[in-house]
Write an enzyme that holds these catalytic residues in place. Structure first.
Site, PDB file in Angstrom:
ATOM      1  CG  ASN A 146       0.225  -0.725   0.075  1.00 61.25           C
ATOM      2  OD1 ASN A 146      -0.259  -0.693   1.210  1.00 61.25           O
ATOM      3  ND2 ASN A 146       1.063  -1.665  -0.319  1.00 61.25           N
ATOM      4  CB  THR A 178      -4.992  -0.342  -0.164  1.00 59.80           C
ATOM      5  OG1 THR A 178      -3.601  -0.114   0.073  1.00 59.80           O
ATOM      6  CG2 THR A 178      -5.278  -0.128  -1.640  1.00 59.80           C
ATOM      7  CG  ASP A 206       5.922  -4.787  -9.407  1.00 59.38           C
ATOM      8  OD1 ASP A 206       5.633  -3.859 -10.194  1.00 59.38           O
ATOM      9  OD2 ASP A 206       7.091  -5.169  -9.196  1.00 59.38           O
ATOM     10  N   GLY A 237       6.968   1.283  -3.789  1.00 58.89           N
ATOM     11  CA  GLY A 237       7.120   0.062  -3.011  1.00 58.89           C
ATOM     12  C   GLY A 237       8.511  -0.501  -3.142  1.00 58.89           C
TER      13      GLY A 237
END
Length: 509
Positions: A146, A178, A206, A237
């Site tokens: 991500n 993504t 998460d 993240g």
């Protein structure tokens, strides 16, 4: 000395050729020589490398001599990534510790004089057996990166700290970025071939793991997909609770090593029904001060983890309450019983394999045992009005952040959520002590913390037109919802195969 036959009066010497005296089996050597001055020895828990040449030189991860060092080094088996023999040269790949919070891929390479390739290959196999144990080697990993998560550094973290560990372990890797919120749901639901991968690794917070679980749940063979493919999180993240619980770290490189060595672990999944929608939760659900401190402080992300403390103190000073009617299906209501359940599981040996049968391709998600939020309240549920509710927090894992072991008795697959309820009218000093107790691992013992293990619940907020409900850290509409546990429906990788990497309720040091 008398022979075995002579010493045993009940044995017929004429039959000795059928039962020859036992011979001593020679143990295979645990040491592999690498020339006259070097050797590798399989120790108790480490590979012992002896090289007299190290008196004069030290080899770094690229094989370049640098400085003086001792003649031996010890490499924990957990850190051994791979070993192979190619053209009379042995190469051993391992994760080299760089301080306490980082490892990097390194290797040793030696030319062998011993020509017995059978012995060498057998020795390498014994090394890999000790290095991997019950863990699968050469995992096939679908990596989802991500690029927008956290501070936007996930892609850099993957290439610098994670990819080298996977490559050195000879894992098969397929990387995909993504592109937008919800993209991981689409990938998992539509394009992912669950027969082609063993692991889906989310390089993110998460949130992407939450999307992947829900994407797998949308497949026609959802039960099979969730059982076959392990979902893991590599901390890249702002919220890395999944990695903290399963890998014991928020370090990308240490988490990568933990995934390489991870054991397949059944994970309870939770169905959330709200309105006409059913979603899956793997981490937590919250209503009240925890949800509001997280979701209502998004604009304060520049403060880091301090934004949660700030949000908590603001609401504590204001004695904010969140009235609700709550119906619960209890499994264990006393802290004594809860400790007993946890201790019984912790006393078990790590499993050697995942013994769950793989569901057939025609089985989707399990039916809801208790219906949805739209159905009448199931029999046997205890309905209570909480007019002074301060916090309602249900967890499927222990850590919610690096310093917040909210659910110390949580277990990956005990068929329960751990539920915490706290009144909103506690004294302000008590509220501050509660916040500090989470960091000090004494939260579970506080008398005003209502802690129970449950299998289902329904919560109906009241006297409040707007508010915050968090499911796995994601905001959902402020409406009544119902939750139900499905034991062992999902799959993850963990270090032990049956426990989280968190201090349990009876552990104080």
């Amino acid at each position: 000395m008398a022979s075995t036959a002579e010493a045993d009066p009940f044995r017929d010497p004429s039959l000795s050729h059928l039962n020859p005296p036992p011979t001593r089996q020679e143990e295979p050597s645990s040491t592999l020589a690498a020339g006259k001055n070097a050797s590798f020895t399989l120790g108790t828990d480490s590979l012992i490398v002896l090289d007299e040449g190290l008196l004069d030189k030290k080899w770094n991860c690229c094989g370049i001599a640098s400085s003086k060092n001792k003649t031996t080094r010890s490499i924990p088996f957990f850190n051994i990534l791979w070993a192979e023999l190619v053209d009379d040269e042995i190469t051993i790949h391992y994760a080299e510790s760089i301080g306490k919070e980082k490892v990097r891929a390194a290797y040793l390479n030696y030319e062998l004089e011993k020509s017995d390739t059978t012995f060498i290959n057998n020795w390498i196999e014994r090394l890999l057996d000790r290095a991997y144990g019950a863990s699968q080697r050469r995992k096939r990993i679908k990596v989802l990166v991500n690029p927008f998560g956290g501070k936007g550094s996930a892609q850099k973290l993957y290439h610098k700290h994670i990819s080298p560990i996977f490559t050195a372990s000879r894992c098969e890797i397929d990387v995909e970025k993504t592109q937008y919120s919800g993209h991981a749901v689409e990938i998992a639901a539509e394009s992912l071939d669950t027969e082609a991968y063993d692991v889906i690794a989310c390089c993110s917070g998460d949130g992407v793991a939450h999307e992947v679980f829900n994407g797998l749940a949308k497949k026609k063979d959802a039960a099979r997909a969730l059982a076959k493919v392990a979902v893991v999180q590599l901390p890249c993240g702002s919220g890395n609770a999944m990695s903290l619980n399963l890998n014991g770290t928020a370090s990308p490189s240490l988490a990568a090593l933990a995934v390489v060595k991870g054991l397949r672990t059944p994970l309870d999944m939770v169905s959330i029904t709200q309105g006409d929608k059913r979603t899956m939760s793997f981490l937590s659900q919250s209503v009240g001060i925890v949800a509001e401190c997280d979701l209502a402080t998004e604009h304060l992300r520049w403060m880091g983890s301090a934004r949660f403390t700030y949000g908590f103190l603001v609401r504590l000073i204001g004695k904010t309450i969140y009235p609700a009617d709550i119906a619960i299906k209890f499994e264990h209501e006393t802290k004594k019983d809860i400790c007993a359940v946890y201790s019984a599981e912790a006393a078990k040996s790590p499993p050697t394999h995942d013994d769950r049968p793989v569901p057939s391709p025609d089985i989707g998600l399990p039916e809801l045992k208790y219906g949805t939020i739209n159905d009448p309240l199931p029999e046997g549920w205890l309905l209570t009005s909480h007019d002074k509710l301060g916090n309602f927090y249900a967890g499927n894992m222990a850590y919610m952040s690096s310093d917040a072991n909210f659910f110390p008795a949580a277990l990956p697959s005990d068929g329960c959520m751990d539920l915490v309820r706290i009144d909103g009218n506690v004294k302000r000093t008590t509220g501050i002590k509660t916040l500090l107790a989470v960091e000090n691992h004494t939260f579970f013992d506080l008398p005003h913390v209502n802690y129970s293990k449950i299998s289902a619940y329904r919560i109906i907020p009241k006297n409040q037109a707007q508010g915050y409900i968090s499911i796995d850290g994601e905001r959902v509409p402020f409406e009544p919802f119902q939750a139900e546990v499905h034991r062992g429906l999902g799959t993850v990788l963990s270090r032990t195969g049956h426990l989280y990497e968190a201090r349990g309720p009876m552990q104080r040091s």
